[in-house]
Design a protein around this motif. Sequence first.
Motif, PDB file in Angstrom:
ATOM      1  N   HIS A   1       0.804  -1.231   0.000  1.00 33.92           N
ATOM      2  CA  HIS A   1       0.000   0.000   0.000  1.00 33.92           C
ATOM      3  C   HIS A   1       0.833   1.276   0.000  1.00 33.92           C
ATOM      4  N   HIS A   2       2.130   1.181  -0.142  1.00 31.07           N
ATOM      5  CA  HIS A   2       2.958   2.384  -0.240  1.00 31.07           C
ATOM      6  C   HIS A   2       2.983   2.797  -1.716  1.00 31.07           C
ATOM      7  N   ASP A   3       1.955   3.529  -2.112  1.00 29.98           N
ATOM      8  CA  ASP A   3       1.712   3.841  -3.518  1.00 29.98           C
ATOM      9  C   ASP A   3       2.176   5.250  -3.858  1.00 29.98           C
ATOM     10  N   GLN A   4       2.608   5.418  -5.098  1.00 31.75           N
ATOM     11  CA  GLN A   4       2.948   6.735  -5.617  1.00 31.75           C
ATOM     12  C   GLN A   4       2.177   6.969  -6.905  1.00 31.75           C
ATOM     13  N   VAL A   5       2.172   8.213  -7.342  1.00 34.77           N
ATOM     14  CA  VAL A   5       1.468   8.572  -8.565  1.00 34.77           C
ATOM     15  C   VAL A   5       2.305   9.574  -9.345  1.00 34.77           C
ATOM     16  N   VAL A   6       2.277   9.452 -10.661  1.00 37.22           N
ATOM     17  CA  VAL A   6       3.015  10.352 -11.551  1.00 37.22           C
ATOM     18  C   VAL A   6       2.018  11.054 -12.468  1.00 37.22           C
ATOM     19  N   TYR A   7       2.078  12.375 -12.484  1.00 34.91           N
ATOM     20  CA  TYR A   7       1.284  13.169 -13.416  1.00 34.91           C
ATOM     21  C   TYR A   7       2.198  13.518 -14.590  1.00 34.91           C
ATOM     22  N   ALA A   8       1.879  12.984 -15.755  1.00 37.58           N
ATOM     23  CA  ALA A   8       2.762  13.110 -16.917  1.00 37.58           C
ATOM     24  C   ALA A   8       2.177  14.072 -17.951  1.00 37.58           C
ATOM     25  N   HIS A   9       2.941  15.108 -18.277  1.00 31.65           N
ATOM     26  CA  HIS A   9       2.534  16.073 -19.300  1.00 31.65           C
ATOM     27  C   HIS A   9       2.986  15.571 -20.666  1.00 31.65           C
ATOM     28  N   PRO A  10       2.271  15.893 -21.737  1.00 29.64           N
ATOM     29  CA  PRO A  10       2.696  15.461 -23.080  1.00 29.64           C
ATOM     30  C   PRO A  10       4.102  15.898 -23.458  1.00 29.64           C
ATOM     31  N   ASN A  11       4.607  16.969 -22.842  1.00 25.68           N
ATOM     32  CA  ASN A  11       5.966  17.440 -23.173  1.00 25.68           C
ATOM     33  C   ASN A  11       7.057  16.642 -22.463  1.00 25.68           C
ATOM     34  N   GLY A  12       6.672  15.635 -21.662  1.00 26.05           N
ATOM     35  CA  GLY A  12       7.663  14.785 -21.002  1.00 26.05           C
ATOM     36  C   GLY A  12       7.944  15.154 -19.556  1.00 26.05           C
ATOM     37  N   LEU A  13       7.372  16.239 -19.058  1.00 28.17           N
ATOM     38  CA  LEU A  13       7.558  16.585 -17.653  1.00 28.17           C
ATOM     39  C   LEU A  13       6.638  15.733 -16.784  1.00 28.17           C
ATOM     40  N   CYS A  14       7.220  15.103 -15.767  1.00 30.46           N
ATOM     41  CA  CYS A  14       6.484  14.192 -14.897  1.00 30.46           C
ATOM     42  C   CYS A  14       6.557  14.707 -13.457  1.00 30.46           C
ATOM     43  N   VAL A  15       5.405  14.934 -12.859  1.00 30.56           N
ATOM     44  CA  VAL A  15       5.327  15.384 -11.471  1.00 30.56           C
ATOM     45  C   VAL A  15       5.119  14.145 -10.597  1.00 30.56           C
TER      46      VAL A  15
END
Length: 242
Positions: free
Chosen positions: A27-41
């Motif tokens: 349950h130690h989960d992470q999430v990545v918000y990925a922009h079309p330009n390749g920037l990942c938060v």
Amino acid sequence: MTPRGPVTTRDRTYAVYYVPDVSGHWHHDQVVYAHPNGLCVVCLAERHPIVTGEAVPSSGDDDGGEGRAAATGDETDAAGGTSNGAAAATGDKRKREGDGEGGDGPGPEPGARGGRPSRHRPKGKYSPIASVDYTCGKGEGKGNEVNIRGKKKRGAKTLQENSGLCWLVDEAGMYWIARACVRGKLIETNERLAKEPQLCTRFPTASGFLAIISAAPADMQRLRETGMNREAYEALRAIEAR
């Protein structure tokens, strides 16, 4: 499932990829918000036990090898000493990983807030967050510094998916290592977390984000193939809760 609010600009612009059970920790989960330009938060997921403050669910052997010995004192200590047998072998592996690019490093020093930290415990519960330490894998004293130059991001550190990103240390001295989750160049860490570490638990996918990574098209494709979309992730956790 978690109720959804109105569709925001972020929802329209960024693709969302969840990485459950990071490094085998239940349950130690992470999430990545990925922009079309390749920037990942890169962020902690909203259901991460550090965020929710709930007890860590147990799947039998929750620590997955990485945290078990640190919690019991059978493996390598933060100064790099080893014990005999299998624990020594595991400790040697950790030392090698810490010495190389993207390694975890030796961890926060003894005497830091909360004393010598341990990993999470299978049936334990995190205390409130005390610090977010970006010296993970970088060496002492570099902290939040990310020195890049020009459009090609010269000087930016290249991280692998499993590279240590930061130590999340709670008030009891327990810690967990957040991972990059996507291969790319580290171009920004969240400097606000140095003074306001609680942001990563109060607003994990907004002002409490962990870092921004610039990923190449091939690495973005790998993230799309290995990450889970929101619907699949919600279904996974809903099924496990039954």
